[in-house]
Scaffold this motif. Structure first.
Motif, short mmCIF file in Angstrom:
data_model
loop_
_atom_site.label_atom_id
_atom_site.label_comp_id
_atom_site.label_asym_id
_atom_site.label_seq_id
_atom_site.Cartn_x
_atom_site.Cartn_y
_atom_site.Cartn_z
N SER A 30 -18.10 40.68 -12.52
CA SER A 30 -16.82 40.62 -13.21
C SER A 30 -15.95 39.56 -12.54
O SER A 30 -15.80 39.54 -11.31
CB SER A 30 -16.14 41.98 -13.14
OG SER A 30 -14.85 41.91 -13.70
N GLY A 31 -15.39 38.66 -13.34
CA GLY A 31 -14.57 37.60 -12.79
C GLY A 31 -15.35 36.38 -12.35
O GLY A 31 -14.76 35.37 -11.95
N SER A 52 -18.02 32.39 -18.69
CA SER A 52 -17.15 33.28 -17.94
C SER A 52 -17.63 34.70 -18.19
O SER A 52 -17.62 35.17 -19.32
CB SER A 52 -15.70 33.12 -18.42
OG SER A 52 -14.89 34.15 -17.91
N TRP A 53 -18.07 35.36 -17.16
CA TRP A 53 -18.75 36.65 -17.34
C TRP A 53 -17.83 37.71 -17.94
O TRP A 53 -18.26 38.56 -18.70
CB TRP A 53 -19.29 37.14 -15.99
CG TRP A 53 -20.35 38.16 -16.13
CD1 TRP A 53 -20.26 39.50 -15.81
CD2 TRP A 53 -21.67 37.96 -16.64
NE1 TRP A 53 -21.45 40.12 -16.11
CE2 TRP A 53 -22.32 39.22 -16.61
CE3 TRP A 53 -22.36 36.86 -17.14
CZ2 TRP A 53 -23.64 39.37 -17.04
CZ3 TRP A 53 -23.66 37.01 -17.56
CH2 TRP A 53 -24.29 38.25 -17.51
N SER A 54 -16.55 37.66 -17.63
CA SER A 54 -15.62 38.66 -18.16
C SER A 54 -15.08 38.28 -19.52
O SER A 54 -15.05 39.09 -20.43
CB SER A 54 -14.45 38.86 -17.18
OG SER A 54 -14.91 39.32 -15.94
N GLY A 55 -14.67 37.02 -19.68
CA GLY A 55 -14.02 36.60 -20.91
C GLY A 55 -14.94 36.03 -21.96
O GLY A 55 -14.58 35.95 -23.13
N GLY A 56 -16.14 35.60 -21.55
CA GLY A 56 -17.09 35.06 -22.50
C GLY A 56 -16.89 33.61 -22.88
O GLY A 56 -17.61 33.09 -23.74
N ARG A 57 -15.95 32.94 -22.25
CA ARG A 57 -15.75 31.52 -22.57
C ARG A 57 -16.98 30.74 -22.13
O ARG A 57 -17.51 30.98 -21.05
CB ARG A 57 -14.51 30.98 -21.87
CG ARG A 57 -14.23 29.52 -22.19
CD ARG A 57 -12.92 29.03 -21.59
NE ARG A 57 -12.72 27.61 -21.89
CZ ARG A 57 -11.64 26.93 -21.53
NH1 ARG A 57 -10.65 27.53 -20.88
NH2 ARG A 57 -11.53 25.65 -21.83
N THR A 58 -17.40 29.79 -22.95
CA THR A 58 -18.60 29.02 -22.65
C THR A 58 -18.29 27.54 -22.45
O THR A 58 -17.30 27.02 -22.98
CB THR A 58 -19.66 29.17 -23.76
OG1 THR A 58 -19.08 28.78 -25.00
CG2 THR A 58 -20.14 30.60 -23.85
N ASN A 74 -23.96 42.25 -20.27
CA ASN A 74 -23.30 42.97 -19.17
C ASN A 74 -24.07 44.19 -18.71
O ASN A 74 -24.16 44.47 -17.51
CB ASN A 74 -21.90 43.40 -19.59
CG ASN A 74 -20.84 42.40 -19.21
OD1 ASN A 74 -20.88 41.84 -18.11
ND2 ASN A 74 -19.91 42.15 -20.09
#
Length: 126
Positions: A30-31, A52-58, A74
């Motif tokens: 996370s983060g 981004s593992w938490s937000g999913g931005r690629t 996750n």
């Protein structure tokens, strides 16, 4: 102890597809930013994609945009790289990496990633 273990590499012909997996263990991510890098013989390691593992931005390198897709599960703590329309120039060892410090433009910088897998070979023939 954090471990990243890649799998899914192999030999394919140009135009075909492969899916790489990276099983992560040893901590929660996370983060974190999780990414894929690659290194061809005689060349420096280069950024391929990150998420981004938490937000999913690629994030994607221009050379793979529209052909490769990065995603994460996750529940399984597994990172994926779906590679379509492979080209001979995609031939390289592909590495999974994790970073707690990759923010903004530093997402693209290998030096910002503190965890690395052992790599998996992808060979694309013409």
């Amino acid at each position: 102890q954090v471990q990243l273990v890649e799998s899914g590499g192999g030999l394919v012909q140009a135009g075909e597809s492969l899916r790489l997996s990276c099983a992560a263990s040893g901590r929660t991510f996370s983060g974190y930013v999780m990414g894929w890098f690659r290194q061809a013989p005689g060349k420096e390691r280069e950024f391929v994609a990150a998420i981004s593992w938490s937000g999913g931005r690629t994030y994607y390198a221009d050379s793979v945009k529209g052909r490769f897709t990065i995603s994460g599960d996750n529940a399984k703590i597994t990172l994926y790289l779906q590679m379509n329309s492979l080209k001979v120039e995609d031939t390289a060892v592909y590495y999974c990496a994790g970073s707690s410090r990759a923010v903004g433009i530093y997402v693209y910088a290998a030096a910002r990633y503190e965890y690395w897998g052992q790599g998996t070979q992808v060979t694309v023939s013409s």
